[in-house]
Design a protein around this motif. Structure first.
Motif, short mmCIF file in Angstrom:
data_model
loop_
_atom_site.label_atom_id
_atom_site.label_comp_id
_atom_site.label_asym_id
_atom_site.label_seq_id
_atom_site.Cartn_x
_atom_site.Cartn_y
_atom_site.Cartn_z
N ILE A 1 0.87 -1.17 0.00
CA ILE A 1 0.00 0.00 0.00
C ILE A 1 0.91 1.22 0.00
CG2 ILE A 1 -1.68 1.32 1.36
CD1 ILE A 1 -2.73 -1.38 2.40
N TYR A 2 0.70 2.13 -0.93
CA TYR A 2 1.64 3.24 -1.06
C TYR A 2 0.91 4.50 -1.53
CZ TYR A 2 1.40 1.58 -5.89
OH TYR A 2 0.95 1.17 -7.12
N ALA A 3 1.53 5.65 -1.21
CA ALA A 3 0.96 6.95 -1.56
C ALA A 3 1.42 7.37 -2.95
CB ALA A 3 1.36 8.00 -0.53
N THR A 4 0.49 7.99 -3.70
CA THR A 4 0.82 8.57 -5.00
C THR A 4 0.23 9.98 -5.05
OG1 THR A 4 -1.18 7.92 -6.20
CG2 THR A 4 0.55 6.25 -5.99
N SER A 5 0.53 10.69 -6.11
CA SER A 5 -0.03 12.03 -6.27
C SER A 5 -1.53 12.00 -6.46
CB SER A 5 0.63 12.73 -7.47
OG SER A 5 0.43 11.98 -8.66
N HIS A 6 -2.07 10.84 -6.75
CA HIS A 6 -3.51 10.68 -6.95
C HIS A 6 -4.16 9.94 -5.80
CE1 HIS A 6 -3.06 12.15 -11.03
NE2 HIS A 6 -2.09 11.27 -11.24
N GLY A 7 -3.48 9.81 -4.67
CA GLY A 7 -4.06 9.14 -3.51
C GLY A 7 -3.38 7.82 -3.20
N TRP A 8 -3.90 7.14 -2.19
CA TRP A 8 -3.34 5.86 -1.77
C TRP A 8 -3.83 4.74 -2.67
CZ3 TRP A 8 0.33 5.22 1.94
CH2 TRP A 8 0.58 6.31 2.77
N ARG A 9 -2.91 3.77 -2.91
CA ARG A 9 -3.25 2.65 -3.78
C ARG A 9 -2.73 1.35 -3.18
NH1 ARG A 9 -5.07 5.05 -8.47
NH2 ARG A 9 -5.11 3.10 -9.65
N VAL A 10 -3.30 0.24 -3.60
CA VAL A 10 -2.89 -1.08 -3.13
C VAL A 10 -2.55 -1.94 -4.33
CG1 VAL A 10 -5.27 -1.92 -3.05
CG2 VAL A 10 -3.52 -3.08 -1.70
N LYS A 11 -1.53 -2.80 -4.15
CA LYS A 11 -1.09 -3.66 -5.24
C LYS A 11 -0.69 -5.02 -4.69
CE LYS A 11 2.25 -3.88 -9.07
NZ LYS A 11 3.36 -3.17 -9.75
N ASP A 12 -1.11 -6.06 -5.39
CA ASP A 12 -0.69 -7.41 -5.04
C ASP A 12 0.69 -7.66 -5.62
OD1 ASP A 12 -0.80 -10.57 -6.16
OD2 ASP A 12 -1.44 -10.26 -4.09
N LEU A 13 1.59 -8.27 -4.83
CA LEU A 13 2.97 -8.51 -5.26
C LEU A 13 3.14 -9.95 -5.75
CD1 LEU A 13 4.81 -6.60 -2.39
CD2 LEU A 13 4.22 -5.77 -4.69
N ARG A 14 2.23 -10.36 -6.63
CA ARG A 14 2.26 -11.72 -7.19
C ARG A 14 2.25 -12.78 -6.09
NH1 ARG A 14 3.34 -11.66 -12.66
NH2 ARG A 14 4.09 -9.67 -13.51
N SER A 15 1.40 -12.57 -5.10
CA SER A 15 1.32 -13.51 -3.98
C SER A 15 0.69 -14.83 -4.41
CB SER A 15 0.50 -12.89 -2.85
OG SER A 15 -0.83 -12.68 -3.28
N THR A 16 0.91 -15.85 -3.61
CA THR A 16 0.36 -17.17 -3.92
C THR A 16 -1.15 -17.21 -3.76
OG1 THR A 16 2.41 -18.23 -3.24
CG2 THR A 16 0.44 -19.62 -3.35
N ASN A 17 -1.66 -16.68 -2.64
CA ASN A 17 -3.08 -16.77 -2.34
C ASN A 17 -3.86 -15.52 -2.70
OD1 ASN A 17 -3.01 -19.43 -1.25
ND2 ASN A 17 -2.11 -18.62 0.62
N GLY A 18 -3.19 -14.52 -3.22
CA GLY A 18 -3.89 -13.35 -3.73
C GLY A 18 -4.25 -12.32 -2.68
N THR A 19 -4.58 -11.12 -3.17
CA THR A 19 -5.02 -10.00 -2.35
C THR A 19 -6.39 -9.56 -2.86
OG1 THR A 19 -2.73 -9.27 -2.07
CG2 THR A 19 -4.47 -7.66 -1.57
N THR A 20 -7.31 -9.32 -1.92
CA THR A 20 -8.64 -8.85 -2.32
C THR A 20 -8.90 -7.47 -1.73
OG1 THR A 20 -9.79 -9.85 -0.43
CG2 THR A 20 -9.53 -11.20 -2.41
N LEU A 21 -9.66 -6.68 -2.48
CA LEU A 21 -10.09 -5.36 -2.04
C LEU A 21 -11.61 -5.35 -2.06
CD1 LEU A 21 -9.61 -2.37 -1.31
CD2 LEU A 21 -9.49 -1.88 -3.77
N ASN A 22 -12.20 -5.26 -0.85
CA ASN A 22 -13.65 -5.29 -0.71
C ASN A 22 -14.26 -6.53 -1.40
OD1 ASN A 22 -13.64 -2.82 0.67
ND2 ASN A 22 -13.72 -1.67 -1.25
N GLY A 23 -13.55 -7.65 -1.21
CA GLY A 23 -14.05 -8.92 -1.72
C GLY A 23 -13.68 -9.24 -3.15
N LYS A 24 -13.04 -8.31 -3.86
CA LYS A 24 -12.67 -8.54 -5.26
C LYS A 24 -11.16 -8.78 -5.35
CE LYS A 24 -16.45 -5.78 -7.15
NZ LYS A 24 -16.82 -4.63 -8.01
N ARG A 25 -10.77 -9.86 -6.01
CA ARG A 25 -9.37 -10.20 -6.10
C ARG A 25 -8.66 -9.26 -7.06
NH1 ARG A 25 -6.74 -16.07 -5.66
NH2 ARG A 25 -4.60 -15.59 -6.24
N LEU A 26 -7.48 -8.78 -6.64
CA LEU A 26 -6.71 -7.86 -7.46
C LEU A 26 -5.91 -8.62 -8.50
CD1 LEU A 26 -5.29 -5.47 -4.70
CD2 LEU A 26 -7.41 -5.28 -5.99
#
Length: 518
Positions: free
Chosen positions: A49-74
């Motif tokens: 999770i990191y800050a940008t000029s357009h706000g905070w964003r989240v990114k999955d780092l090619r994880s095995t089990n995945g990352t979800t945002l509000n129930g939706k897989r990234l």
């Protein structure tokens, strides 16, 4: 804390632990990351999770089990974050407690988004189902809780009526979670507007008070998450909300009703100021109940739509019959309405009322097999023609016998011209041997035949037709059905739309009962 984000874990070994950063938060098992998780479902470098000029964003780092945002897989892309968003890495869940991205734009939903939320849950439907047997600490559920969930499963397999299903689910939820009040709201229409479908109150609750908070229910549905507001008094704006104040709601659960295919609505539960607040365990139990109940709700909605389509098909068939017979315009619609009114007044079972609603429009379907020269003859029928006309009962029954789903309505089609004294047709049945639904339709059908205009005569006035029903009680008609129909006299005269029911004000050339209503 301008330009800062605060992330709080809402489950797992470090539940309620908070991490803050003005730049980035990396999540994983690796010791050099900002958020280190000792969980086998989490990859060494799982998400960032990191800050940008357009706000905070989240990114999955090619994880095995995945990352979800509000129930939706990234996927491979990064995604914007908002306050109260739910981020899940493997089996570990976080909520964005606070976020300041340096921008001053006001959110159009700011009033809702600033609510003090103790916990949220946006786990997948399949994950929520695990809550049927285990609590959030993976321990087996207490017996009484498991019994409630099993009972909810029984409802799903044994109840077809949606209203009855919702009422039972809601009463179980109010009881199991010691709520003072509960409500189920379901999304309807192209805009998915939430509509109240069921309300339940505990004995201690004032049933006249508002049943749910529209703003909380809408937020739960829009965000796709279940919400726990442990103490609404902690938020002045929420505490002042009319539904909250008038409903004496001190603690609220809004649980998302959903299936793997779509969101259905919200289960809303509240406790009063003299009850202990809801806990995360309560949220977990309610979410498990909602996950199980949602499958039944979705099935009941599909069955209801199927039933409506089936009824529309039957209506079209009935209209086809009306179009073939010049004098019976809207006859089937009127007879169906009379029969349903009579059945309800006699307090027959709901299932029988449904069969009346389905079967009465088809009571004359056998007339499709009657020659036009007879069916559309402008004058009275000859004895031979009348005998041919009588065969429509048998023809109709034979037609429906090929459709297993409609077999329960065959007695209506075959026997609605039988008489209580045994002088009817086609089988000369008498008394109680005539199927009850056919006896009901017989009264409705004859009344409409008497009050309808024909090419060769005017229909009877209502009062004359009612007198004839009374006269034929115990002869042509079941006495119980005739008496009940007479009880409806004022309602029929006052309430039935004259544009639908064609009744004459004068009687000319009164026709003997049944002589042309075949």
């Amino acid at each position: 804390m301008k330009g800062c984000i605060r992330l709080r874990m809402i489950d797992g070994e470090q539940e309620d632990k908070v991490w803050e950063s003005a730049a980035k938060l990396r999540i994983g098992r690796q010791d050099t990351l900002e958020i280190v998780l000792n969980d086998g479902s989490v990859s060494r470098q799982h998400a960032e999770i990191y800050a940008t000029s357009h706000g905070w964003r989240v990114k999955d780092l090619r994880s095995t089990n995945g990352t979800t945002l509000n129930g939706k897989r990234l996927g491979l892309a990064d995604w914007p974050l908002n306050e109260h968003d739910i981020v899940k890495c493997g089996n570990v869940t976080f909520v964005v407690d606070f976020m300041d991205d340096g921008r001053q734009e006001a959110s159009p939903n700011a009033a809702v988004e600033q609510l003090v939320v103790e916990a949220t849950s946006s786990c997948k439907w399949e994950d929520a189902l695990h809550g049927l047997a285990f609590d959030r600490n993976r321990c087996p559920r207490p017996g009484e809780q498991l019994l409630v969930l099993l009972r909810a499963g029984h409802h799903l397999g044994h109840i077809d009526d949606q209203k009855e299903l919702l009422d039972l689910i809601l009463n179980d939820a109010v009881s199991a979670l010691d709520a003072q009040r509960g409500a189920i709201v379901l999304a309807e229409g192209p805009d998915d507007l939430l509509q109240l479908k069921a309300l339940a109150s505990a004995e201690r609750s004032n049933a006249s008070r508002p049943g749910f908070s529209q703003s909380l229910a809408q937020r739960s549905f829009s965000q796709g998450e279940s919400i726990l507001c442990r103490s609404v008094s902690d938020d002045p704006e929420l505490a002042m909300a009319r539904s909250i104040a008038d409903g004496a709601m001190a603690s609220v659960l809004c649980v998302l009703l959903r299936t793997p295919r779509r969101k259905l609505g919200v289960l809303h539960l509240d406790r009063g100021p003299f009850q202990r607040p809801f806990t995360r365990d309560d949220l977990h139990l309610a979410d498990a109940l909602a996950a199980q109940a949602s499958a039944g709700i979705e099935s009941s909605q599909l069955l209801q739509r199927q039933h409506e389509l089936f009824l529309s098909t039957i209506t079209i068939l009935a209209q086809a019959i009306d179009l073939r017979d010049d004098y019976t315009g809207c006859h089937t619609a009127r007879v169906t309405r009379f029969a349903e009114m009579l059945g309800r007044h006699m307090k027959i079972e709901n299932s029988e009322v449904n069969w009346l609603r389905l079967g009465t429009p088809l009571h004359d379907i056998g007339k499709i097999g009657i020659d036009d020269a007879i069916l559309r003859k402008p004058g009275p029928l000859t004895p031979e023609e009348y005998r041919t006309m009588q065969t429509h009962t048998v023809k109709g029954a034979e037609m429906l016998a090929t459709l297993p789903e409609l077999r329960p309505v065959i007695p209506i089609v075959r026997s609605h011209h039988e008489r209580w004294d045994g002088c009817g047709y086609p089988d000369r049945l008498a008394g109680d041997t005539i199927p009850r639904l056919a006896r009901i339709v017989s009264v409705a059908d004859t009344f409409d035949a008497m009050t309808s205009d024909r090419p060769y005569r005017k229909g009877m006035p209502f009062e004359v037709a009612f007198a004839e029903i009374e006269k034929q009680s115990g002869r042509q008609f079941d006495p119980e059905c005739a008496a009940a129909f007479l009880d409806l006299h004022d309602f029929i005269v006052r309430e039935v739309n004259p544009s639908i029911v064609n009744f004459a004000t004068m009687a000319n050339n009164l026709m003997p009962v049944g002589s042309r209503s075949a």
